[in-house]
Motif scaffolding. Structure first.
Motif, short mmCIF file in Angstrom:
data_model
loop_
_atom_site.label_atom_id
_atom_site.label_comp_id
_atom_site.label_asym_id
_atom_site.label_seq_id
_atom_site.Cartn_x
_atom_site.Cartn_y
_atom_site.Cartn_z
N ASP A 7 0.87 -1.19 0.00
CA ASP A 7 0.00 0.00 0.00
C ASP A 7 0.91 1.24 0.00
OD1 ASP A 7 -2.13 1.75 0.16
OD2 ASP A 7 -2.49 1.41 2.29
N PRO A 8 1.42 1.63 -1.18
CA PRO A 8 2.42 2.69 -1.25
C PRO A 8 1.90 4.04 -0.72
CG PRO A 8 2.29 1.51 -3.33
CD PRO A 8 1.13 1.05 -2.49
N PRO A 9 2.58 4.57 0.30
CA PRO A 9 2.17 5.87 0.84
C PRO A 9 2.85 7.00 0.07
CG PRO A 9 3.94 5.00 2.17
CD PRO A 9 3.65 3.97 1.11
N ARG A 10 2.25 8.15 0.12
CA ARG A 10 2.91 9.37 -0.36
C ARG A 10 3.50 10.01 0.89
NH1 ARG A 10 1.04 14.88 -2.32
NH2 ARG A 10 2.88 15.55 -3.46
N LEU A 11 4.78 9.72 1.17
CA LEU A 11 5.40 10.09 2.43
C LEU A 11 5.46 11.60 2.66
CD1 LEU A 11 8.25 7.44 2.55
CD2 LEU A 11 6.05 7.41 3.75
N SER A 12 5.43 12.38 1.60
CA SER A 12 5.47 13.84 1.76
C SER A 12 4.11 14.41 2.15
CB SER A 12 5.96 14.50 0.48
OG SER A 12 5.07 14.24 -0.59
N ASP A 13 3.07 13.61 2.14
CA ASP A 13 1.72 14.07 2.47
C ASP A 13 1.46 13.90 3.96
OD1 ASP A 13 -0.96 14.68 2.67
OD2 ASP A 13 -1.63 13.13 1.27
N LEU A 14 1.41 15.00 4.69
CA LEU A 14 1.17 14.94 6.13
C LEU A 14 -0.28 14.59 6.46
CD1 LEU A 14 3.31 17.97 7.37
CD2 LEU A 14 3.86 15.53 7.44
N ASN A 15 -1.12 14.49 5.44
CA ASN A 15 -2.51 14.07 5.63
C ASN A 15 -2.71 12.60 5.24
OD1 ASN A 15 -3.51 16.62 6.52
ND2 ASN A 15 -3.34 17.33 4.41
N ARG A 16 -1.62 11.90 4.99
CA ARG A 16 -1.76 10.50 4.57
C ARG A 16 -2.37 9.68 5.69
NH1 ARG A 16 2.46 6.64 5.84
NH2 ARG A 16 4.07 7.55 7.18
N THR A 17 -2.92 8.54 5.31
CA THR A 17 -3.51 7.65 6.31
C THR A 17 -2.60 6.45 6.53
OG1 THR A 17 -4.75 6.48 4.59
CG2 THR A 17 -5.87 8.30 5.70
N LEU A 18 -2.84 5.76 7.61
CA LEU A 18 -2.09 4.56 7.94
C LEU A 18 -2.26 3.55 6.82
CD1 LEU A 18 -0.46 3.17 10.24
CD2 LEU A 18 -2.66 2.28 11.06
N PRO A 19 -1.18 2.91 6.36
CA PRO A 19 -1.32 1.90 5.31
C PRO A 19 -2.31 0.82 5.70
CG PRO A 19 1.00 2.44 5.62
CD PRO A 19 0.23 3.13 6.73
N ARG A 20 -3.12 0.37 4.74
CA ARG A 20 -4.18 -0.60 5.01
C ARG A 20 -3.71 -1.84 5.74
NH1 ARG A 20 -5.48 1.21 -0.03
NH2 ARG A 20 -4.47 -0.56 -1.02
N PRO A 21 -2.56 -2.44 5.39
CA PRO A 21 -2.15 -3.66 6.12
C PRO A 21 -1.89 -3.43 7.60
CG PRO A 21 -0.94 -3.45 4.05
CD PRO A 21 -1.69 -2.17 4.25
N LEU A 22 -1.68 -2.20 8.04
CA LEU A 22 -1.45 -1.92 9.45
C LEU A 22 -2.70 -1.47 10.19
CD1 LEU A 22 1.99 -0.08 9.26
CD2 LEU A 22 1.55 -2.43 9.97
N GLN A 23 -3.78 -1.28 9.45
CA GLN A 23 -5.03 -0.86 10.10
C GLN A 23 -5.68 -2.07 10.77
OE1 GLN A 23 -7.46 1.08 7.13
NE2 GLN A 23 -5.91 2.64 6.73
N VAL A 24 -6.10 -1.89 12.00
CA VAL A 24 -6.69 -3.00 12.75
C VAL A 24 -8.18 -2.97 12.64
CG1 VAL A 24 -6.90 -4.04 15.03
CG2 VAL A 24 -4.77 -2.97 14.34
#
Length: 189
Positions: free
Chosen positions: A172-189
């Motif tokens: 689930d590739p994040p856009r690391l420069s985006d401070l509004n990004r969400t937790l990657p799906r595999p880590l969401q409980v």
């Protein structure tokens, strides 16, 4: 050329010559932060970088190596700049040498008020975004990307190393420069 001027020239080559310098404390042994707003940055992101860490925090076993930090965000602000600067100055006061994969985590709270990130993860880029710098005296400086990460991402690194986090980011590739990004799906409980 002195090492701080060499690092500054290296930044100009890779980020641009129009940076602003923000000093936080007016005393020896502290540093400020260079800032390239998105509109003048060569990389279409807002960039913050340290200038002088390599001279103030030597490697424990190899004094010929130093590091500087930078971070890239899609939209910068004063709070983020202050958080990055405080983290860098804490490294100086604590004498903490960083390498790729190291994390800086606050004992309580978030690294940026109002944002969910709990740690700064130090990453070494494999592209030519800003390559290591060989100084005139034979020493070298590496440039680490201080990336804000969620507590769950930091825990993944602690339990499975950087490769474990990279596996999640590949899924689930994040856009690391985006401070509004969400937790990657595999880590969401």
């Amino acid at each position: 050329m002195d090492s701080v001027k060499a690092v500054d020239a290296h930044y100009e080559t890779h980020f641009g010559a129009e940076s602003e310098y923000w000093k936080f404390h007016n005393r020896p042994g502290t540093i400020g932060v260079l800032e390239w707003p998105k509109k003048i940055s060569r990389h279409r992101v807002h960039i913050y970088a340290t200038l002088g860490l390599h001279a103030l925090v030597p490697a424990p076993l190899n004094h010929a190596q130093g590091f500087e930090l930078y971070t890239c965000v899609s939209a910068g602000d004063e709070a983020f700049r202050a958080a990055f600067g405080m983290m860098a100055n804490d490294l100086i006061s604590d004498g903490t040498f960083l390498e790729p994969g190291h994390m800086v985590t606050l004992s309580t709270g978030h690294i940026i008020e109002g944002r969910p990130f709990r740690s700064w993860l130090m990453l070494e880029r494999t592209d030519d975004f800003i390559p290591p710098l060989q100084l005139d005296n034979g020493h070298h400086v590496i440039f680490l990307d201080a990336t804000p990460v969620f507590a769950e991402e930091a825990q993944r690194v602690k339990e499975h190393g950087l490769d474990g986090l990279f596996d999640i980011w590949d899924e689930d590739p994040p856009r690391l420069s985006d401070l509004n990004r969400t937790l990657p799906r595999p880590l969401q409980v």
